[in-house]
Motif scaffolding. Structure first.
Motif, mmCIF file in Angstrom:
data_model
loop_
_atom_site.group_PDB
_atom_site.id
_atom_site.type_symbol
_atom_site.label_atom_id
_atom_site.label_comp_id
_atom_site.label_asym_id
_atom_site.label_seq_id
_atom_site.Cartn_x
_atom_site.Cartn_y
_atom_site.Cartn_z
ATOM 1 N N LEU A 1 0.856 -1.191 0.000
ATOM 2 C CA LEU A 1 0.000 0.000 0.000
ATOM 3 C C LEU A 1 0.887 1.234 0.000
ATOM 4 O O LEU A 1 1.965 1.242 0.604
ATOM 5 C CB LEU A 1 -0.916 0.022 1.226
ATOM 6 N N ASP A 2 0.440 2.254 -0.677
ATOM 7 C CA ASP A 2 1.187 3.507 -0.729
ATOM 8 C C ASP A 2 0.179 4.638 -0.899
ATOM 9 O O ASP A 2 -1.025 4.399 -0.981
ATOM 10 C CB ASP A 2 2.178 3.475 -1.891
ATOM 11 N N ARG A 3 0.673 5.860 -0.969
ATOM 12 C CA ARG A 3 -0.179 7.017 -1.237
ATOM 13 C C ARG A 3 0.470 7.880 -2.301
ATOM 14 O O ARG A 3 1.698 8.018 -2.351
ATOM 15 C CB ARG A 3 -0.437 7.835 0.035
ATOM 16 N N LEU B 1 -3.066 4.047 -2.796
ATOM 17 C CA LEU B 1 -2.686 3.215 -3.925
ATOM 18 C C LEU B 1 -2.529 1.780 -3.448
ATOM 19 O O LEU B 1 -1.811 1.524 -2.473
ATOM 20 C CB LEU B 1 -1.372 3.703 -4.541
ATOM 21 N N THR B 2 -3.201 0.854 -4.122
ATOM 22 C CA THR B 2 -3.202 -0.550 -3.733
ATOM 23 C C THR B 2 -2.471 -1.370 -4.787
ATOM 24 O O THR B 2 -2.915 -1.462 -5.929
ATOM 25 C CB THR B 2 -4.646 -1.061 -3.579
ATOM 26 N N ARG C 1 -6.649 2.284 -7.837
ATOM 27 C CA ARG C 1 -7.223 3.403 -7.090
ATOM 28 C C ARG C 1 -8.691 3.087 -6.828
ATOM 29 O O ARG C 1 -9.332 2.414 -7.619
ATOM 30 C CB ARG C 1 -7.101 4.711 -7.876
ATOM 31 N N GLY C 2 -9.177 3.558 -5.717
ATOM 32 C CA GLY C 2 -10.580 3.337 -5.382
ATOM 33 C C GLY C 2 -10.769 2.632 -4.057
ATOM 34 O O GLY C 2 -11.423 3.170 -3.151
ATOM 35 N N PRO C 3 -10.230 1.419 -3.884
ATOM 36 C CA PRO C 3 -10.421 0.732 -2.607
ATOM 37 C C PRO C 3 -9.807 1.516 -1.448
ATOM 38 O O PRO C 3 -8.665 1.974 -1.536
ATOM 39 C CB PRO C 3 -9.689 -0.604 -2.816
ATOM 40 N N THR C 4 -10.570 1.672 -0.382
ATOM 41 C CA THR C 4 -10.098 2.437 0.779
ATOM 42 C C THR C 4 -9.861 1.570 2.004
ATOM 43 O O THR C 4 -9.292 2.039 2.987
ATOM 44 C CB THR C 4 -11.115 3.532 1.151
#
Length: 643
Positions: A240-242, A249-250, A301-304
């Motif tokens: 996981l990152d940002r 970001l997955t 992108r999308g999953p939180t």
């Protein structure tokens, strides 16, 4: 075209990142290989990685070789970042284990090879630094056979080792020999060996040939076909990152099917979330795409709610459960400016998303934030991330071992509904029993499963888990059996002309709170013993200094079990192995350079927990203390723990 995901793993400074750069250059991805010393490598993209010259986060690059799309995963070599290696191993088809032709087999090399063998992961060995002074491929190959694997098969020979002209000469192999080698490699029974140099490029094309010829031809999925488009996507989250803007970001490895933008993804069985963006790794780097096919690595992108290790889709073939050892140390983190305590917690929460083994703990009462660690280098890295990425200067209290508690005996407790002093509208009886190491937490029933609603049983399980997470002395109980012996509840009731009245009806909160207290009473009666983490160490030292090091070990409560002194003519280091308490590892590591002329190498891994001698250490609690409450049940109110 087929796909192959390969991880490059090694002891720190064996040349792992340099090999990754050379591979990308040979494959045409880079015009020239980057240099760790110059800080311009492709995979060490973090400023901190370039500044310190070490890999901290796994990185991915893709290229094509012999009609195979290869996803190359560069992993950390320092033992403080072994969790990052662990996450990468779960998504690999094969691994390249890098061994230095000068230093030979080192302690972390052993840890990694054991993990690769345990997983049955096809592995090739690359004996690096062939051009360096002191390179001795014959000695290193003997070490590999003695310490790593008896099935190491050289695919060629080294020419002029130890000189700038060192080269690799591949053997010619017959079709029959090649078929046997291919079968043995894929089954992880045989480990092919290539000699070379990441700096000069010697042997690197041969390594890539071996990967694609021996592993990739039938191992690893092909790129998606029309049939694959109908198959449900299945894969694993491994990172996981940002983004710079803060978007989560997955990183996923897709093993089956095709995943498209706007698809809904159920991670680890949770509620499905929509995928709003896909980027796929390819020879040209990370590119936006409308979909990702089987065998590829992508950033979603999308999953939180994604967590590292989450799986999605039909599970089974190709999934691996990997654990090289959990952190055995922890520290409390304090902001230099007390006004930044909230920002500190937010920043650490983000780091814990990327590395769940940080295991963030917030003590609401004291306002303290604690994190788990593998070592002091990791502490320095966290401090740098906090200050440079989040603007929070932080200090760390002295590192302490993470202990566990083990149940001593069998004991039980219960409270009955509507019987004083029980204030809860619930009946809960629990018996706690010791369990062997590694058993985990088991919840058994001596009541009928239909004796109360499933939600109440779930609440009992949750409450018991909270108490076991912070037991008698505040440490977690990792292994025990909890048996439900009593159960009872009041069904939903309503006052006349009114709706549901929780004053007259049992709730899940009743069972959750009462289970916490009843199990605390049972644990207090059973008693627990606090056990400290003990590491297995491997210590490489010059042969003439073995006596000096052995004399030092007792000062760190280290107990040597074996001492291996190889043939002096080979010039190899002696290897000491044994046990050392986790809290003593840093002190031993600090003394080692002075004792060994800077030539000693220490690697440790959590091995077991041993009962502590003397008064048990107490751990501060992040949650309300049920053990303090059950000393006097008359003080317990139904609102506990909210009050």
């Amino acid at each position: 075209m087929r796909t192959l995901t390969v991880g490059v793993v090694a002891h720190v400074d064996a040349g792992k990142t340099s090999l990754t750069e050379r591979i990308l250059h040979e494959a045409g991805v880079l015009d020239r290989p980057g240099s760790v010393d110059a800080g311009d490598t492709r995979t060490d993209s973090l400023e901190l990685e370039r500044r310190r010259g070490i890999t901290i986060r796994s990185a991915v690059a893709s290229f094509e070789w012999h009609d195979t799309l290869v996803n190359l995963v560069d992993t950390p070599g320092h033992s403080d970042f072994v969790a990052e290696v662990e996450r990468s191993l779960a998504v690999l088809d094969a691994a390249v284990l890098v061994v230095s032709a000068v230093e030979g087999v080192q302690a972390q090399t052993l840890v990694l090879m054991r993990a690769l063998q345990r997983l049955g992961l096809p592995t090739l060995l690359f004996v690096n630094k062939l051009d360096r002074a002191g390179a001795d491929p014959d000695r290193v190959l003997a070490q590999v056979g003695e310490r790593l694997t008896a099935e190491a098969v050289p695919l060629g020979a080294a020419d002029a080792p130890g000189s700038p002209h060192a080269a690799y000469l591949a053997f010619a192999a017959s079709d029959g020999e090649q078929a046997d080698l291919r079968e043995g490699t894929r089954a992880a029974r045989v480990q092919p060996v290539v000699f070379g140099s990441a700096i000069t490029g010697a042997g690197v094309p041969a390594l890539l040939d071996a990967l694609t010829d021996l592993v990739a031809e039938e191992n690893g999925p092909a790129l998606a076909t029309e049939d694959d488009a109908l198959e449900a996507p299945a894969g694993t989250v491994f990172k996981l990152d940002r983004s710079p803007s803060g978007t989560r970001l997955t990183y996923v490895r897709l093993r089956r099917g095709t995943l498209r933008v706007r698809d809904r993804l159920a991670l680890a069985g949770r509620e499905p979330e929509r995928v709003t963006g896909v980027e796929v790794f390819g020879p040209d780097g990370l590119q936006r795409a409308s979909q990702v096919e089987a065998g590829r690595i992508a950033v979603l992108r999308g999953p939180t709610t994604a967590r590292v290790g989450d799986r999605f889709g039909p599970h089974g073939q190709g999934t691996r459960d990997v654990e090289l050892g959990r952190p055995s140390l922890e520290t409390v983190v304090d902001p230099v400016d007390p006004r930044q305590r909230g920002r500190l917690f937010t920043a650490l929460t983000e780091l814990a998303e990327q590395d769940p083994l940080i295991d963030l703990r917030l003590d609401d009462g004291r306002g303290e934030v604690a994190v788990s660690l593998y070592g002091e280098v990791q502490k320095e890295v966290i401090a740098t991330f906090l200050e440079e990425d989040h603007g929070v200067a932080a200090t760390f209290r002295p590192t302490t071992p993470i202990c566990v508690e083990r149940v001593r005996a069998v004991a039980a407790a219960h409270q009955l509904i509507d019987v004083s002093p029980n204030p809860f509208l619930a009946t809960v009886g629990l018996r706690v029993e010791p369990a062997e190491v590694g058993h985990g937490i088991e919840l058994g029933l001596e009541v009928e499963l239909g004796s109360m609603p499933p939600a109440f049983f779930a609440a009992v399980r949750e409450g018991a888990g909270l108490t076991l997470g912070e037991a008698v002395h505040g440490w977690a109980v990792p292994d025990c059996r909890v048996v439900v012996t009593h159960s009872g509840y009041y069904p939903r009731q309503s006052a006349m002309h009114a709706g549901f009245d929780k004053k007259m009806s049992s709730t899940a909160a009743d069972f959750r709170s009462l289970a916490r207290l009843v199990l605390a009473e049972a644990l207090a009666r059973a008693g627990t013993v606090v056990c400290v983490p003990v590491h297995r160490f491997e210590l490489e030292v010059p042969q003439d200094l073995v006596g000096v090091v052995l004399a030092e070990l007792p000062h760190h409560r280290a107990v040597p079990h074996t001492t291996r002194v190889p043939d002096r003519s080979l010039g190899a280091a002696a290897v000491l192995s044994g046990d050392v308490p986790a809290g003593e590892v840093h002190g031993l590591a600090q003394r080692l350079p002075h004792l060994t002329r800077g030539e000693g190498v220490l690697t440790t891994v959590l091995d077991h927990h041993a009962p502590i001698t003397g008064p048990p250490p107490e751990r501060s609690r992040a949650r309300p203390d049920p053990f303090a409450q059950v000393r006097d049940w008359t003080r317990v109110k139904r609102a506990w723990p909210a009050d």
